[in-house]
Design a protein around this motif. Sequence first.
Motif, PDB file in Angstrom:
ATOM      1  N   LEU A  58       0.835  -1.051  -0.105  1.00 27.21           N
ATOM      2  CA  LEU A  58      -0.030   0.052  -0.054  1.00 27.21           C
ATOM      3  C   LEU A  58       0.932   1.150   0.112  1.00 27.21           C
ATOM      4  CD1 LEU A  58      -2.863   1.157   0.052  1.00 27.21           C
ATOM      5  CD2 LEU A  58      -2.681   0.999   2.708  1.00 27.21           C
ATOM      6  N   ASN A  59       1.934   1.399   0.758  1.00 24.44           N
ATOM      7  CA  ASN A  59       2.817   2.368   0.890  1.00 24.44           C
ATOM      8  C   ASN A  59       3.695   2.563  -0.255  1.00 24.44           C
ATOM      9  OD1 ASN A  59       2.227   3.057   3.716  1.00 24.44           O
ATOM     10  ND2 ASN A  59       3.893   2.004   4.451  1.00 24.44           N
ATOM     11  N   ARG A  60       3.850   1.418  -1.123  1.00 23.85           N
ATOM     12  CA  ARG A  60       4.488   1.582  -2.382  1.00 23.85           C
ATOM     13  C   ARG A  60       3.565   2.219  -3.472  1.00 23.85           C
ATOM     14  NH1 ARG A  60       4.649  -0.372  -7.052  1.00 23.85           N
ATOM     15  NH2 ARG A  60       2.942  -2.002  -6.554  1.00 23.85           N
ATOM     16  N   ARG A  61       2.430   1.740  -3.548  1.00 21.94           N
ATOM     17  CA  ARG A  61       1.336   2.250  -4.324  1.00 21.94           C
ATOM     18  C   ARG A  61       1.004   3.715  -4.143  1.00 21.94           C
ATOM     19  NH1 ARG A  61      -3.631  -0.920  -4.083  1.00 21.94           N
ATOM     20  NH2 ARG A  61      -2.501  -2.267  -2.477  1.00 21.94           N
ATOM     21  N   ARG A  62       0.727   4.157  -2.790  1.00 19.25           N
ATOM     22  CA  ARG A  62       0.550   5.370  -2.668  1.00 19.25           C
ATOM     23  C   ARG A  62       1.658   6.314  -2.995  1.00 19.25           C
ATOM     24  NH1 ARG A  62      -2.862   4.761   3.133  1.00 19.25           N
ATOM     25  NH2 ARG A  62      -4.830   4.136   2.257  1.00 19.25           N
ATOM     26  N   ARG A  63       2.823   6.011  -2.278  1.00 28.53           N
ATOM     27  CA  ARG A  63       3.851   6.987  -2.242  1.00 28.53           C
ATOM     28  C   ARG A  63       4.989   6.665  -3.070  1.00 28.53           C
ATOM     29  NH1 ARG A  63       4.311   5.955   3.670  1.00 28.53           N
ATOM     30  NH2 ARG A  63       2.352   6.213   4.306  1.00 28.53           N
ATOM     31  N   GLY A  64       4.717   5.648  -3.768  1.00 25.50           N
ATOM     32  CA  GLY A  64       6.215   5.214  -4.787  1.00 25.50           C
ATOM     33  C   GLY A  64       7.205   4.807  -3.721  1.00 25.50           C
ATOM     34  N   ASN A  65       6.992   4.403  -2.593  1.00 28.55           N
ATOM     35  CA  ASN A  65       8.040   4.022  -1.885  1.00 28.55           C
ATOM     36  C   ASN A  65       7.998   2.691  -1.287  1.00 28.55           C
ATOM     37  OD1 ASN A  65       9.319   3.487   0.675  1.00 28.55           O
ATOM     38  ND2 ASN A  65       8.565   5.076   2.023  1.00 28.55           N
ATOM     39  N   PRO A  66       8.625   1.671  -1.676  1.00 22.90           N
ATOM     40  CA  PRO A  66       8.592   0.492  -1.556  1.00 22.90           C
ATOM     41  C   PRO A  66       8.319   0.105   0.030  1.00 22.90           C
ATOM     42  CG  PRO A  66      10.965   1.099  -2.036  1.00 22.90           C
ATOM     43  CD  PRO A  66      10.236   2.257  -2.068  1.00 22.90           C
ATOM     44  N   GLY A  67       8.998   0.890   0.985  1.00 20.95           N
ATOM     45  CA  GLY A  67       8.695   0.679   2.357  1.00 20.95           C
ATOM     46  C   GLY A  67       9.142  -0.702   2.615  1.00 20.95           C
ATOM     47  N   ASP A  68      10.476  -0.886   3.198  1.00 21.91           N
ATOM     48  CA  ASP A  68      11.130  -2.105   3.571  1.00 21.91           C
ATOM     49  C   ASP A  68      10.283  -2.837   4.662  1.00 21.91           C
ATOM     50  OD1 ASP A  68      13.140  -1.800   1.804  1.00 21.91           O
ATOM     51  OD2 ASP A  68      14.236  -0.819   3.080  1.00 21.91           O
ATOM     52  N   ALA A  69      10.167  -4.179   4.762  1.00 23.84           N
ATOM     53  CA  ALA A  69       9.542  -4.739   5.865  1.00 23.84           C
ATOM     54  C   ALA A  69      10.380  -4.603   7.189  1.00 23.84           C
ATOM     55  CB  ALA A  69       9.650  -6.206   5.521  1.00 23.84           C
ATOM     56  N   ALA A  70      10.029  -3.416   7.845  1.00 26.58           N
ATOM     57  CA  ALA A  70      10.571  -3.070   9.102  1.00 26.58           C
ATOM     58  C   ALA A  70      10.297  -3.734  10.381  1.00 26.58           C
ATOM     59  CB  ALA A  70      10.597  -1.555   9.135  1.00 26.58           C
ATOM     60  N   THR A  71      11.230  -4.209  11.166  1.00 24.67           N
ATOM     61  CA  THR A  71      10.937  -4.936  12.333  1.00 24.67           C
ATOM     62  C   THR A  71      11.359  -3.740  13.275  1.00 24.67           C
ATOM     63  OG1 THR A  71      11.168  -7.002  11.754  1.00 24.67           O
ATOM     64  CG2 THR A  71      11.638  -6.693  13.876  1.00 24.67           C
ATOM     65  N   ASP A  72      10.472  -3.148  14.290  1.00 26.51           N
ATOM     66  CA  ASP A  72      10.808  -2.112  14.844  1.00 26.51           C
ATOM     67  C   ASP A  72      10.728  -2.289  16.393  1.00 26.51           C
ATOM     68  OD1 ASP A  72       8.220  -1.679  15.346  1.00 26.51           O
ATOM     69  OD2 ASP A  72       7.769   0.169  14.700  1.00 26.51           O
ATOM     70  N   LYS A  91      14.125   1.437  15.741  1.00 26.27           N
ATOM     71  CA  LYS A  91      13.906   1.939  14.832  1.00 26.27           C
ATOM     72  C   LYS A  91      13.491   0.920  13.617  1.00 26.27           C
ATOM     73  CE  LYS A  91      15.130   5.758  11.467  1.00 26.27           C
ATOM     74  NZ  LYS A  91      16.097   6.492  11.057  1.00 26.27           N
ATOM     75  N   SER A  92      14.566   0.312  13.467  1.00 25.30           N
ATOM     76  CA  SER A  92      14.524  -0.930  12.361  1.00 25.30           C
ATOM     77  C   SER A  92      15.402  -2.062  12.708  1.00 25.30           C
ATOM     78  CB  SER A  92      14.928  -0.192  10.915  1.00 25.30           C
ATOM     79  OG  SER A  92      14.678  -1.317   9.906  1.00 25.30           O
ATOM     80  N   ILE A  93      14.983  -3.074  13.102  1.00 30.42           N
ATOM     81  CA  ILE A  93      15.853  -4.218  13.731  1.00 30.42           C
ATOM     82  C   ILE A  93      15.843  -5.203  12.637  1.00 30.42           C
ATOM     83  CG2 ILE A  93      16.162  -6.040  15.525  1.00 30.42           C
ATOM     84  CD1 ILE A  93      14.604  -3.927  17.501  1.00 30.42           C
ATOM     85  N   ASP A  94      16.983  -5.632  12.148  1.00 25.15           N
ATOM     86  CA  ASP A  94      17.066  -6.768  11.237  1.00 25.15           C
ATOM     87  C   ASP A  94      16.711  -7.957  12.011  1.00 25.15           C
ATOM     88  OD1 ASP A  94      17.308  -8.636   9.175  1.00 25.15           O
ATOM     89  OD2 ASP A  94      19.305  -7.356   8.387  1.00 25.15           O
ATOM     90  N   PHE A  95      15.742  -8.685  11.828  1.00 21.90           N
ATOM     91  CA  PHE A  95      15.665  -9.741  12.409  1.00 21.90           C
ATOM     92  C   PHE A  95      16.677 -11.002  12.414  1.00 21.90           C
ATOM     93  CE2 PHE A  95      13.049 -10.866   8.796  1.00 21.90           C
ATOM     94  CZ  PHE A  95      13.344 -12.080   8.343  1.00 21.90           C
TER      95      PHE A  95
END
Length: 167
Positions: A58-72, A91-95
């Motif tokens: 949804l973020n990618r379509r709305r903003r053109g932002n792919p929006g990584d799979a963030a684990t925060d 903020k963004s923890i790489d699992f």
Amino acid sequence: FHMARAKVFEHDAATGQVRRVHELPQSVDRKSFEWGYVAVRDGLLFGTATTRPEVIELNRRRRGNPGDAATDSIFAIDLAGGKHLWKYQGKSIDFQTIAVGPKRVYFIDSSVTSEQRSAILRQDKSELEHLEGAARQRAEDRLKALDVRLAVALDATTGKELWSTPV
């Protein structure tokens, strides 16, 4: 244990029956996040809240932002009583960087401050003193693009931060 969206199912190993269902912490928005990591050690269940794939799309379509799979955030649940013990908000923890050891949880988070980033860059600049010309410029350019993050250690039972250091 297996995860499905915002829940982790705990099974009896002998029968396969579901013994308990564990949920994300109450403070986590289940419309935006799902369980993204599961580990068990010393009677504790560890998990992360990770952005749901449809939210990323949804973020990618709305903003053109792919929006990584963030684990925060990362959290722990006491398996004996099912109680949520703690939640660490990052903020963004790489699992893939999470390591659960005896009495501690380690991971890498991107929540490094600008001061911490500057300190790392100052340390690494000492290697530039012996370079000249184009070699020095290439090294400086690499340094500016350096991916600096925060290595964190938490007490596994309390979630108290034991230390954090930029890397």
